[in-house]
Design a protein around this motif. Structure first.
Motif, mmCIF file in Angstrom:
data_model
loop_
_atom_site.group_PDB
_atom_site.id
_atom_site.type_symbol
_atom_site.label_atom_id
_atom_site.label_comp_id
_atom_site.label_asym_id
_atom_site.label_seq_id
_atom_site.Cartn_x
_atom_site.Cartn_y
_atom_site.Cartn_z
ATOM 1 N N PHE A 210 0.825 -1.221 0.000
ATOM 2 C CA PHE A 210 0.000 0.000 0.000
ATOM 3 C C PHE A 210 0.856 1.267 0.000
ATOM 4 N N LYS A 211 2.128 1.138 0.420
ATOM 5 C CA LYS A 211 3.003 2.317 0.476
ATOM 6 C C LYS A 211 3.431 2.771 -0.919
ATOM 7 N N ALA B 20 1.342 1.921 -3.714
ATOM 8 C CA ALA B 20 0.175 1.845 -4.601
ATOM 9 C C ALA B 20 -0.474 3.212 -4.775
ATOM 10 N N ASP B 21 -0.952 3.475 -5.978
ATOM 11 C CA ASP B 21 -1.718 4.697 -6.219
ATOM 12 C C ASP B 21 -3.109 4.559 -5.625
ATOM 13 N N PRO C 128 15.643 5.942 -8.178
ATOM 14 C CA PRO C 128 14.408 6.259 -8.897
ATOM 15 C C PRO C 128 13.529 7.160 -8.033
ATOM 16 N N ARG D 201 8.029 6.559 -4.879
ATOM 17 C CA ARG D 201 6.581 6.496 -5.108
ATOM 18 C C ARG D 201 5.872 6.897 -3.844
ATOM 19 N N GLN D 202 4.920 7.750 -3.959
ATOM 20 C CA GLN D 202 4.138 8.169 -2.804
ATOM 21 C C GLN D 202 2.960 7.213 -2.646
ATOM 22 N N ALA D 203 2.641 6.938 -1.378
ATOM 23 C CA ALA D 203 1.450 6.124 -1.135
ATOM 24 C C ALA D 203 0.246 6.903 -1.639
ATOM 25 N N GLY D 204 -0.663 6.225 -2.270
ATOM 26 C CA GLY D 204 -1.831 6.892 -2.839
ATOM 27 C C GLY D 204 -3.011 6.844 -1.894
#
Lengths: 327, 260
Positions: A300-301, A303-304, B225, B228-231
């Motif tokens: 989940f960290k 995931a969009d 890279p 990525r941010q958690a959504g």
């Protein structure tokens, strides 16, 4: 100085693979004014493919059409391509980082005493001095490096799905040239059989959509709802190492640091907790969806979008909703 | 019969990557046998158990690589060779020439290696070596069976399809996941490993002039890279969440998201 670039065309089930047009696009990005880009096409019964290829912005297409090349044989293909590059003396060879590209490109690089940059995902050319920077993931995408070649010739393999396909040109007809090379008659390697497990399915490394399962799928049958969703979205099914180790699926489906590194437009992770090795293999996906019962799962960290719930409930609901809107 | 295994020591796949002063930091990092090379070592030891051949493991790398070679000896390999020299550039062209020089004077009936190394991920060295030694190769094998008469049967994974090949030895094979389950070194294995031959070679020992190893590629930049941010975790009952997700994916599609 004008250079000659050579694209090694790949085809499957009687069609050019998209990665061929992507490799051409990569060569277009790396080349400058006055450089020539040609292609080579190997196989048996290649006429329609040569026809299809000739509308791309190519100077010429070298064709080796021989019944001995109907199935991929590493020895035969390497020998024929070796002979061809002997004749053409390209300054650069470009092809997909596919099963064939991974197999052949290093052999050609060795023949050419050339450097090779594998699995390239981006190319920047400085038109001023002609230097070209190639970006490639290392540590399965945990880091990125930019590399340059010290000298010509170059050998480059490009990761499928990362370059746009080069457009075919209306009215353009690249000349098709018979290369005058035959498949070797004496071979130490014989291909006895090819079992097409993926026939008719979308290849994992080229898929725009991947629906992936982890330990949460519980058993081999647990992949069924995932397969249904993947088929609806014209995508492929993948898996985490956990699912492969547990024997739920073939290792050929594994995504991760050991396994395949994928970059689809949409990645749907079902019942995958998100170990660092798995994240390395899929975190380059454009949009990530995670479905997991455990709200604390590391997946989940990254995931969009996340849905906390049992994949066996959520995936069929998703399939249903997609079916409504996709017709 | 002699089976050669080419292997590389790499970062443990669980390690996080830290860039320090433009280089990947090795501080506190755990090193292992490259996971694909481990399948190659295991396969070689199984061949030894079946045929009584001897197994030599060969690595080109920094001195720390000796730990990986010792592990392979403890697993059951008979002999280890570490080719280490500061004048060998980090370039597949150069490394394959070094290995070819070694195998040219220590011919093997069979050479095994990994499908690719999980650090650089370039997958070149083994196949380059086969080409330099004029050996046929089968890459990405999931099954290997020696036949009588100096032949072998191999199954290879090609993007999910299965290719069955027969090949004349000597030949080179690269190992893919599924080939076997590598064993852990046993305590007696570790004790025995200490007495097994371990040779360290330099370029001079192999008679290679450093000028012959000029790197063909060079690294210009190294970066991590983008993080990525958690959504968004969706809310509501599952039916609502599924509908919401499909709607969201279709909206992002219009702004450059997935093509659905």
């Amino acid at each position: 100085m004008s250079r000659t670039f050579l694209i090694i065309a790949e085809h499957r089930d009687g069609k050019l693979r998209q990665v061929t047009a992507e490799a051409l696009q990569a060569a277009l990005l790396a080349s400058g004014d006055g450089d020539r880009i040609s292609a080579v096409l190997l196989g048996s019964g290649t006429e329609p493919l040569a026809e299809e290829l000739s509308s791309f912005p190519l100077s010429e297409i070298h064709v080796v059409d021989d019944p001995g090349l109907s199935a991929y044989n590493p020895e035969a293909y390497t020998a024929v391509l070796g002979e061809l590059i002997e004749a053409v003396r390209p300054d650069a060879v470009f092809m997909g980082h596919t099963a064939m590209g991974r197999d052949i490109a290093p052999a050609l690089a060795a023949k050419l005493q050339a450097g090779q940059l594998s699995d390239v995902i981006a190319i920047e050319r400085n038109d001023g001095d002609g230097t070209v920077l190639f970006t490639r993931p290392i540590y399965a995408g945990k880091a990125l490096e930019k590399k340059t070649f010290v000298q010509f010739p170059w050998v480059v393999t490009v990761r499928p799905n990362n370059f746009p396909a080069a457009p075919s040109l209306e009215g353009h007809r690249a000349p098709v040239v018979k290369a005058g090379i035959a498949a070797p008659s004496q071979l130490r390697t014989i291909v006895k059989d090819v079992v097409r497990k993926t026939s008719g399915k979308v290849d994992l490394t080229e898929a725009k959509v991947i629906v992936s399962g982890g330990r949460g799928v519980k058993n081999a049958d647990g992949f069924k709802p995932l397969e249904e969703l993947a088929a609806l979205l014209v995508g492929a099914v993948g898996a985490s190492r956990g699912a492969c180790d547990a024997g739920y699926c073939d290792y050929a489906l594994q995504i991760g640091q050991t396994g395949k590194v994928v970059t689809p437009e949409l990645y749907i992770a079902c019942g995958i907790s998100g170990a660092i090795q798995h994240l390395a293999g899929m975190s380059g996906s454009r949009v990530i969806v995670a479905i997991n019962k455990d709200p604390e799962a590391p997946i989940f960290k990254v995931a969009d979008y996340g849905i906390v719930g049992d994949l066996f409930e959520v995936v069929p609901l998703l399939t249903q909703e997609f079916r409504k809107v996709l017709g | 019969m002699i089976v050669g295994v080419i292997m590389k020591q790499t970062f443990d796949t669980e390690e996080k990557i830290v860039i320090h002063q433009g280089m990947i930091s090795e501080e506190g990092v755990k090193f292992v046998i490259n996971p694909y090379d481990e399948y190659a070592v295991e396969e070689a030891i199984r061949i030894k158990e079946n045929t009584g051949c001897s197994v030599v493991v060969v690595s080109v790398g920094p001195p720390r690589s000796s730990e990986a070679l010792r592990t392979a000896l403890a697993m059951g390999a008979d002999e280890a060779v570490l080719i280490t020299d500061d004048r060998i550039p980090q370039d597949e062209y150069a490394v394959s020439i070094v290995l070819a020089a070694y195998f040219a004077s220590h011919a093997c009936d069979l050479i095994l290696g990994g499908n690719f190394a999980v650090d650089t991920g370039s997958g070149q060295v083994a196949i380059r070596l086969a080409e330099l030694l004029k050996l046929p190769h089968v890459a990405s094998v999931t099954k290997l069976e020696l036949q009588t008469g100096g032949r072998a049967k191999a199954e290879r994974d090609a993007e999910g399809d299965l290719e069955l090949l027969e090949i004349e030895l000597p030949a080179l094979f690269t190992a893919q996941q599924g080939l076997n389950e590598p064993r852990y070194p046993s305590l007696p294995g570790i004790m025995k490993a200490k007495k097994k031959p371990f040779r360290q070679l330099s370029l001079d020992d192999l008679g290679i002039a450093p000028v012959a190893l000029q790197a063909r590629t060079t690294q210009a930049e190294l970066s991590l890279p983008p993080v990525r941010q958690a959504g968004q975790i969706l809310q509501g009952d599952l039916q609502q969440q599924a509908a919401k997700l499909v709607e969201l994916l279709r909206t992002t599609q219009r702004s450059g998201g997935p093509t659905l």
